[in-house]
Design an enzyme around this catalytic site. Sequence first.
Site, PDB file in Angstrom:
ATOM      1  CB  VAL A 128      -0.765  -0.052   1.179  1.00 11.86           C
ATOM      2  CG1 VAL A 128      -1.759   1.314   1.094  1.00 11.86           C
ATOM      3  CG2 VAL A 128      -1.577  -1.187   1.344  1.00 11.86           C
ATOM      4  CE  LYS A 154      -1.664   0.700  -4.571  1.00 12.51           C
ATOM      5  NZ  LYS A 154      -1.299   1.905  -5.531  1.00 12.51           N
ATOM      6  CG  ASP A 179      -3.507  -0.166  -8.005  1.00 15.24           C
ATOM      7  OD1 ASP A 179      -2.697  -0.783  -7.958  1.00 15.24           O
ATOM      8  OD2 ASP A 179      -3.360   1.156  -7.390  1.00 15.24           O
TER       9      ASP A 179
END
Length: 435
Positions: free
Chosen positions: A134, A206, A202
């Site tokens: 992350v 995270k 994406d």
Amino acid sequence: VASVDVQVGLLGYGTVGAAVNRLLTEQADDIERATGHRLRVVKALVRDLDKHRDYRPADGVLTSDFADIRDDPSIAVVAEVMGGVEPAGGYVLELLGGGKHVVSANKQLVARRGAQLFSTASAAGVQLRFEASVCAAIPVIKVLREALVVTNVHRVLGIVNGTTNFLLTEMEAGQSYDDALADAQARGYAEADPTDDVSGADAAAKMAILATVAFNSRVDLADVDYRGIQEIDPLDLAAARELDMVIRLVGAARLVDGHVDVRVRPALVDKQHPLAKVDGAFNAVMLQGDAIREITLEGPGAGGVETASAVIADMVSVIGTMGTGFLQNDAAWRELPPLPAGDNRSPFYFRLSVEDRPGALARVAEELAERSISVARLLQHQNGDGAALHVITHEARAGALDEALDAIAGLPDVRHRPQPLPVISERGVVELGWA
Ligand SMILES: NC(=O)c1ccc[n+]([C@@H]2O[C@H](COP(=O)([O-])OP(=O)(O)OC[C@H]3O[C@@H](n4cnc5c(N)ncnc54)[C@H](OP(=O)(O)O)[C@@H]3O)[C@@H](O)[C@H]2O)c1
């Protein structure tokens, strides 16, 4: 104090893996002075042994056989920097099950298979750390798991995808979406296939990881409601500018009455808000909690060396706490239900294309009022033979607004169903000058 030589393994020797080896080699003395440990990569798994490597490891380090790492008893810590869910996931499970600590940079793997990975680590008495998964160099996982262990964090807001932040910043400066994307690809900020970034997928992975760690309750990727930036129109950007706001792709994770709500949306962000100042490919995460009020971490969210720095920091933390039982537990120790769809509340922005005829606005206002949604601000622009209406609502239930927008889309003067975007500001309408 005698220095300890620690042998580590890598799954993958690409952009991140090679950077890990380079940093460990070039900064070995500094790391040893700081930690008392000398970390050395002794095996690195790749697909193609003959591929050219800009930074070559020592002879005999590269291998294409996973068993060389799994079965080497001298390796206690392995960094998974190969990516993909399989075979990476299977390898990590085998390593954890076999008593090796694992550090992973792989958000897809942690967001999709976290429950299984953490229970395996816990049963085997080893750590699985995932800082680099992350926001690369930003140490947000360590802050949440360790620094804020007694803080009840109830809201996490993040710009967690550098590609889309770069695109939006360029579009704000007048570039078209296509030109901004070509520019991002030329600079290495965007993949040849940018779908994962621009679709919000994406960022969703995270945010799933951040929410899990922040709220100690498992949030899978499938639980995150996400939308990307492909539908952002220059008209939206112009309206944001006029409202003293910018558009950013924002991940928001919140605890609402014992429920978890995690979503990723393009949002209108008040220029006074810390997230509005995050430009280009940078990332930022804002944590809000009982004791801390607010902490914002900002920095580079990608890049080989940036990601490698987080991988190495995790390895150092693992080595420093090996055998102590520290962080061998699954961070998700409770099960909080998701907030029912439509129950999230926010002020919203939406844009309507309407025929420029008398009464069009009144009918739109009626549909909103019927569902107790009040308008905080309205802009109108002439747009060819019609008009663009930019509407900002006071805080409303998303479900009620969706119903109103369905009804509005059916009105004879309205050209398409608008998509609402949340508005992020810590200020009220009076302070914003909208009252
Ligand atoms: N790059 C970044 O800025 C960044 C930032 C944050 C997180 N990450 C994460 O870090 C991880 C690695 O990224 P990267 O950019 O370093 O990727 P990369 O350059 O594509 O490197 C992947 C490496 O893994 C090896 N590999 C892939 N599949 C394999 C398989 N089935 N068997 C054996 N080896 C295999 C490749 O071998 P070959 O060399 O032989 O092809 C290569 O060395 C990913 O999870 C990514 O999401 C990257």
